[in-house]
Design a protein around this motif. Structure first.
Motif, short mmCIF file in Angstrom:
data_model
loop_
_atom_site.label_atom_id
_atom_site.label_comp_id
_atom_site.label_asym_id
_atom_site.label_seq_id
_atom_site.Cartn_x
_atom_site.Cartn_y
_atom_site.Cartn_z
N GLU A 1 43.72 56.22 38.08
CA GLU A 1 43.88 57.48 38.80
C GLU A 1 43.94 58.58 37.75
O GLU A 1 44.89 58.60 36.97
N PRO A 2 42.96 59.43 37.61
CA PRO A 2 41.79 59.54 38.48
C PRO A 2 40.84 58.36 38.29
O PRO A 2 40.88 57.66 37.28
N LEU A 3 40.00 58.17 39.29
CA LEU A 3 39.05 57.08 39.29
C LEU A 3 38.09 57.18 38.11
O LEU A 3 37.56 58.25 37.83
N MET A 4 37.90 56.05 37.42
CA MET A 4 36.90 55.98 36.35
C MET A 4 35.85 54.97 36.77
O MET A 4 36.15 54.00 37.48
N LEU A 5 34.62 55.20 36.33
CA LEU A 5 33.50 54.34 36.72
C LEU A 5 32.84 53.72 35.50
O LEU A 5 32.82 54.31 34.41
N PHE A 6 32.29 52.52 35.71
CA PHE A 6 31.40 51.94 34.71
C PHE A 6 30.14 52.78 34.68
O PHE A 6 29.86 53.57 35.59
N ARG A 7 29.31 52.59 33.68
CA ARG A 7 28.07 53.37 33.57
C ARG A 7 27.14 53.16 34.75
O ARG A 7 26.34 54.03 35.08
N ASN A 8 27.24 52.00 35.44
CA ASN A 8 26.38 51.76 36.61
C ASN A 8 26.94 52.39 37.89
O ASN A 8 26.35 52.27 38.95
N GLY A 9 28.09 53.05 37.81
CA GLY A 9 28.67 53.74 38.96
C GLY A 9 29.73 52.94 39.71
O GLY A 9 30.33 53.46 40.64
N ASP A 10 29.96 51.68 39.32
CA ASP A 10 31.00 50.87 39.97
C ASP A 10 32.38 51.30 39.46
O ASP A 10 32.53 51.60 38.26
N PRO A 11 33.38 51.30 40.32
CA PRO A 11 34.72 51.67 39.86
C PRO A 11 35.29 50.62 38.91
O PRO A 11 35.03 49.43 39.06
N ILE A 12 36.05 51.08 37.95
CA ILE A 12 36.76 50.19 37.04
C ILE A 12 38.04 49.78 37.74
O ILE A 12 38.90 50.61 38.03
N MET A 13 38.13 48.50 38.08
CA MET A 13 39.30 47.98 38.78
C MET A 13 39.38 46.48 38.57
O MET A 13 38.41 45.86 38.15
N PHE A 14 40.54 45.91 38.87
CA PHE A 14 40.68 44.46 38.81
C PHE A 14 41.75 44.01 39.80
O PHE A 14 42.58 44.81 40.24
N LYS A 15 41.68 42.73 40.14
CA LYS A 15 42.69 42.14 41.01
C LYS A 15 43.35 41.01 40.25
O LYS A 15 42.68 40.18 39.64
N LEU A 16 44.65 41.01 40.26
CA LEU A 16 45.43 39.94 39.64
C LEU A 16 46.28 39.31 40.73
O LEU A 16 47.18 39.96 41.28
N LYS A 17 45.94 38.07 41.09
CA LYS A 17 46.70 37.38 42.14
C LYS A 17 48.00 36.85 41.57
O LYS A 17 48.04 36.31 40.46
N VAL A 18 49.07 36.99 42.31
CA VAL A 18 50.38 36.51 41.90
C VAL A 18 50.32 35.01 41.64
O VAL A 18 50.81 34.53 40.60
N LYS A 19 49.70 34.25 42.53
CA LYS A 19 49.63 32.79 42.38
C LYS A 19 48.88 32.40 41.11
O LYS A 19 49.31 31.51 40.37
N ASP A 20 47.77 33.06 40.82
CA ASP A 20 47.00 32.75 39.62
C ASP A 20 47.84 33.01 38.37
O ASP A 20 47.83 32.22 37.42
N TYR A 21 48.58 34.10 38.37
CA TYR A 21 49.43 34.41 37.22
C TYR A 21 50.54 33.38 37.08
O TYR A 21 50.81 32.89 35.99
N GLN A 22 51.17 33.01 38.19
CA GLN A 22 52.25 32.02 38.13
C GLN A 22 51.73 30.66 37.69
O GLN A 22 52.39 29.97 36.92
N ASP A 23 50.52 30.27 38.14
CA ASP A 23 49.92 29.01 37.71
C ASP A 23 49.65 29.04 36.21
O ASP A 23 49.89 28.06 35.51
#
Length: 160
Positions: A131-153
């Motif tokens: 925030e503010p939104l940043m984009l990759f050069r191809n126009g896709d937003p820079i973001m990620f998802k981190l699942k709680v279960k994956d981290y705990q595993d």
């Protein structure tokens, strides 16, 4: 579309989406636009394991909106959710770095769902974006998802 090109929508969710979204709703909500993309996730009974704890029916939670190639800011996404009478995925906190997200999980700083019927249900994970939104050069937003279960595993694996 699902996680893969072969993924199929659960028929109950498809019926729900068809009841929510219709061409007139889009024309009213997005007048004078050429392209609208809504990004979200189906949730509820029969969609994911324990989905009935979220909702006893199937529904849709809106994450992002792209109109005519422009990614909308958070307040505009929430405004569109309100206009279309659909749930908008909630914002839980303002973390500044990837390390902040990981630290929150290390400290078991996990949150209960704000959209589940069962309010004791822990969130599935974090979707992090700038925030503010940043984009990759191809126009896709820079973001990620981190699942709680994956981290705990991963934490259990490293401890072994």
């Amino acid at each position: 579309m699902g996680k893969t090109d072969k993924a199929e929508l659960y028929s109950g969710l498809l019926k729900r989406l068809e009841s929510i979204f219709n061409i007139e709703l889009f024309r009213t909500t997005f007048p004078n636009t050429k392209s609208v993309q809504l990004f979200g996730e189906g949730y509820g009974s029969k969609i994911q394991k324990g989905g009935g704890r979220y909702l006893d029916i199937q529904d849709f939670a809106l994450f992002d909106v792209c109109v005519d190639g422009w990614w909308l800011n958070r307040s505009s996404v929430e405004d569109i959710g309100n206009k279309m009478n659909i749930t908008t995925a909630p914002v839980f906190c303002d973390l500044k770095t990837v390390d902040d997200v990981v630290s929150a999980l290390e400290e078991d700083c996990i949150f209960n769902s704000a959209i589940a019927v069962d309010r004791s249900l822990v969130v599935e994970g974090f979707v992090a974006r700038s925030e503010p939104l940043m984009l990759f050069r191809n126009g896709d937003p820079i973001m990620f998802k981190l699942k709680v279960k994956d981290y705990q595993d991963l934490k259990k694996y490293k401890a072994q």
